[in-house]
Structures are given as C-alpha cells and as structure tokens.
Design a protein around this motif. Structure first.
Motif, PDB file in Angstrom:
ATOM      1  N   VAL A   1       0.833  -1.207   0.000  1.00  0.00           N
ATOM      2  CA  VAL A   1       0.000   0.000   0.000  1.00  0.00           C
ATOM      3  C   VAL A   1       0.864   1.253   0.000  1.00  0.00           C
ATOM      4  N   ARG A   2       2.030   1.159   0.609  1.00  0.00           N
ATOM      5  CA  ARG A   2       2.947   2.302   0.702  1.00  0.00           C
ATOM      6  C   ARG A   2       3.948   2.349  -0.451  1.00  0.00           C
ATOM      7  N   GLY A   3       3.787   1.463  -1.435  1.00  0.00           N
ATOM      8  CA  GLY A   3       4.636   1.492  -2.624  1.00  0.00           C
ATOM      9  C   GLY A   3       5.976   0.793  -2.464  1.00  0.00           C
ATOM     10  N   VAL A   4       6.111  -0.084  -1.475  1.00  0.00           N
ATOM     11  CA  VAL A   4       7.368  -0.787  -1.244  1.00  0.00           C
ATOM     12  C   VAL A   4       7.260  -2.183  -1.848  1.00  0.00           C
ATOM     13  N   ARG A   5       8.261  -2.555  -2.638  1.00  0.00           N
ATOM     14  CA  ARG A   5       8.280  -3.868  -3.300  1.00  0.00           C
ATOM     15  C   ARG A   5       8.792  -4.941  -2.358  1.00  0.00           C
ATOM     16  N   SER A   6       8.114  -6.094  -2.358  1.00  0.00           N
ATOM     17  CA  SER A   6       8.562  -7.214  -1.534  1.00  0.00           C
ATOM     18  C   SER A   6       8.025  -8.515  -2.110  1.00  0.00           C
ATOM     19  N   CYS A   7       8.639  -9.614  -1.708  1.00  0.00           N
ATOM     20  CA  CYS A   7       8.156 -10.936  -2.109  1.00  0.00           C
ATOM     21  C   CYS A   7       8.457 -11.916  -0.987  1.00  0.00           C
ATOM     22  N   VAL A   8       7.647 -12.949  -0.898  1.00  0.00           N
ATOM     23  CA  VAL A   8       7.857 -13.984   0.110  1.00  0.00           C
ATOM     24  C   VAL A   8       8.605 -15.130  -0.552  1.00  0.00           C
ATOM     25  N   VAL A   9       9.687 -15.554   0.093  1.00  0.00           N
ATOM     26  CA  VAL A   9      10.527 -16.641  -0.426  1.00  0.00           C
ATOM     27  C   VAL A   9      10.258 -17.890   0.400  1.00  0.00           C
ATOM     28  N   HIS A  10       9.855 -18.950  -0.289  1.00  0.00           N
ATOM     29  CA  HIS A  10       9.629 -20.242   0.355  1.00  0.00           C
ATOM     30  C   HIS A  10      10.779 -21.157  -0.032  1.00  0.00           C
ATOM     31  N   THR A  11      11.399 -21.798   0.954  1.00  0.00           N
ATOM     32  CA  THR A  11      12.538 -22.680   0.702  1.00  0.00           C
ATOM     33  C   THR A  11      12.201 -24.084   1.175  1.00  0.00           C
ATOM     34  N   ILE A  12      12.470 -25.047   0.312  1.00  0.00           N
ATOM     35  CA  ILE A  12      12.254 -26.438   0.686  1.00  0.00           C
ATOM     36  C   ILE A  12      13.582 -27.178   0.653  1.00  0.00           C
ATOM     37  N   ALA A  13      13.659 -28.257   1.399  1.00  0.00           N
ATOM     38  CA  ALA A  13      14.848 -29.109   1.405  1.00  0.00           C
ATOM     39  C   ALA A  13      14.414 -30.475   0.875  1.00  0.00           C
ATOM     40  N   LEU A  14      14.936 -30.848  -0.264  1.00  0.00           N
ATOM     41  CA  LEU A  14      14.611 -32.130  -0.871  1.00  0.00           C
ATOM     42  C   LEU A  14      15.837 -33.015  -0.784  1.00  0.00           C
ATOM     43  N   ARG A  15      15.697 -34.123  -0.076  1.00  0.00           N
ATOM     44  CA  ARG A  15      16.805 -35.066   0.068  1.00  0.00           C
ATOM     45  C   ARG A  15      16.411 -36.371  -0.603  1.00  0.00           C
ATOM     46  N   LEU A  16      17.222 -36.797  -1.556  1.00  0.00           N
ATOM     47  CA  LEU A  16      16.968 -38.061  -2.246  1.00  0.00           C
ATOM     48  C   LEU A  16      17.949 -39.103  -1.743  1.00  0.00           C
ATOM     49  N   PHE A  17      17.449 -40.292  -1.505  1.00  0.00           N
ATOM     50  CA  PHE A  17      18.267 -41.393  -1.027  1.00  0.00           C
ATOM     51  C   PHE A  17      18.369 -42.439  -2.121  1.00  0.00           C
ATOM     52  N   GLY A  18      19.499 -43.070  -2.182  1.00  0.00           N
ATOM     53  CA  GLY A  18      19.764 -44.012  -3.258  1.00  0.00           C
ATOM     54  C   GLY A  18      18.968 -45.295  -3.195  1.00  0.00           C
ATOM     55  N   ASP A  19      18.934 -45.903  -4.262  1.00  0.00           N
ATOM     56  CA  ASP A  19      18.395 -47.199  -4.619  1.00  0.00           C
ATOM     57  C   ASP A  19      16.986 -47.488  -4.157  1.00  0.00           C
ATOM     58  N   GLY A  20      16.084 -46.615  -4.507  1.00  0.00           N
ATOM     59  CA  GLY A  20      14.666 -46.857  -4.324  1.00  0.00           C
ATOM     60  C   GLY A  20      14.068 -47.211  -5.660  1.00  0.00           C
ATOM     61  N   ARG A  21      14.698 -48.162  -6.348  1.00  0.00           N
ATOM     62  CA  ARG A  21      14.319 -48.500  -7.722  1.00  0.00           C
ATOM     63  C   ARG A  21      12.850 -48.782  -7.853  1.00  0.00           C
ATOM     64  N   PRO A  22      12.190 -48.414  -8.882  1.00  0.00           N
ATOM     65  CA  PRO A  22      12.630 -47.588 -10.000  1.00  0.00           C
ATOM     66  C   PRO A  22      12.600 -46.100  -9.682  1.00  0.00           C
ATOM     67  N   PHE A  23      12.050 -45.717  -8.511  1.00  0.00           N
ATOM     68  CA  PHE A  23      11.992 -44.309  -8.148  1.00  0.00           C
ATOM     69  C   PHE A  23      12.840 -44.087  -6.902  1.00  0.00           C
ATOM     70  N   PRO A  24      13.570 -42.971  -6.851  1.00  0.00           N
ATOM     71  CA  PRO A  24      14.387 -42.720  -5.662  1.00  0.00           C
ATOM     72  C   PRO A  24      13.506 -42.397  -4.455  1.00  0.00           C
ATOM     73  N   ARG A  25      13.937 -42.841  -3.302  1.00  0.00           N
ATOM     74  CA  ARG A  25      13.258 -42.474  -2.067  1.00  0.00           C
ATOM     75  C   ARG A  25      13.795 -41.127  -1.618  1.00  0.00           C
ATOM     76  N   GLY A  26      13.024 -40.433  -0.821  1.00  0.00           N
ATOM     77  CA  GLY A  26      13.494 -39.136  -0.362  1.00  0.00           C
ATOM     78  C   GLY A  26      12.619 -38.559   0.715  1.00  0.00           C
ATOM     79  N   SER A  27      13.004 -37.391   1.148  1.00  0.00           N
ATOM     80  CA  SER A  27      12.211 -36.654   2.135  1.00  0.00           C
ATOM     81  C   SER A  27      12.150 -35.196   1.718  1.00  0.00           C
ATOM     82  N   LEU A  28      11.088 -34.560   2.113  1.00  0.00           N
ATOM     83  CA  LEU A  28      10.861 -33.163   1.781  1.00  0.00           C
ATOM     84  C   LEU A  28      10.654 -32.397   3.075  1.00  0.00           C
ATOM     85  N   GLY A  29      11.426 -31.334   3.266  1.00  0.00           N
ATOM     86  CA  GLY A  29      11.285 -30.485   4.450  1.00  0.00           C
ATOM     87  C   GLY A  29      11.092 -29.048   4.034  1.00  0.00           C
TER      88      GLY A  29
END
Length: 132
Positions: free
Chosen positions: A41-69
């Motif tokens: 409203v006061r003419g100031v530019r801003s944005c909200v930044v969302h950050t995720i942490a994606l961790r993939l773990f090996g050998d979850g054939r055919p799709f990798p296993r992982g976690s999302l934070g």
C-alpha cells in the motif's frame, strides 16, 4: 536484477534455522502476508521466499526415495533498483517478527500482533538511507 546480487541468493545460502512443519510455515506465511500488504500500500516492493529441502536417497528403484522439508518463509524487501533492503521472518517459538536491515543494524524485533511496527521499521530505513 542486479548482477551483483542474483535473484536466487536467499535460496542458495545456508539456512541456520531448523525445518518447520507445513502448518507452521503456513502460519508464518499468513503473518508475512499482512506485512507485505502494508508495505505494498505504501509502494514498497517485496516478495515472500519459500525454501524447501529435498533429500533423495539411493536405490529406491525404480523411483528414488526421499524426504521433503520446509524452512520458514522470509519476506524480502527490495529497492526500486533491485537491492535487498530488509528481510523479515517470524521466530518459531515466540511468533515475533525478526527484521534484518541491509544497513548493518542489529536484528530488530516486533511483537507477533504488530505488523504495523515492522512496516514502520522498513519505512524508516527507506527514508533514512535513501528511497527503496
């Protein structure tokens, strides 16, 4: 964007904070949206930044296993030239706003129910150190 400060700066830096739940991130996002509207409203530019942490773990054939934070969202306030003027986040335990200014001041705090104070802190930096 200015070449000295890429748009992905806040996404690539190390996060000191801990991951938060989806419900907590949504709560923080709502609080930051109020501050963002006050600044808009006061003419100031801003944005909200969302950050995720994606961790993939090996050998979850055919799709990798992982976690999302998720990390707590941050409101990034920019000048008309694209420089970061301030970063606002919400403290996980108390819910108060944490405002970090580019001018090197210590981190300012504002009570959880007072988004107007956050907007005024940013506006004081705007007019104290040049136009945002």
């Amino acid at each position: 964007m200015m070449p000295e400060q890429p748009a992905t700066e806040s996404l690539t830096r190390e996060h000191e904070g801990e991951e938060v739940s989806d419900a907590m991130a949504e709560k923080h996002d709502t609080a930051l949206a109020v501050v963002q509207r006050l600044l808009s409203v006061r003419g100031v530019r801003s944005c909200v930044v969302h950050t995720i942490a994606l961790r993939l773990f090996g050998d979850g054939r055919p799709f990798p296993r992982g976690s999302l934070g998720r990390y707590a969202p941050e409101l990034v306030v920019r000048s008309h030239a694209g420089w970061v003027v301030a970063t606002v986040s919400v403290e996980s335990r108390s819910g108060c706003f944490l405002v970090s200014m580019r001018d090197g001041r210590d981190i300012e705090t504002a009570p959880a129910g007072d988004p107007e104070k956050v907007a005024n802190l940013i506006l004081s930096a705007q007019f104290g150190g040049g136009r945002v």
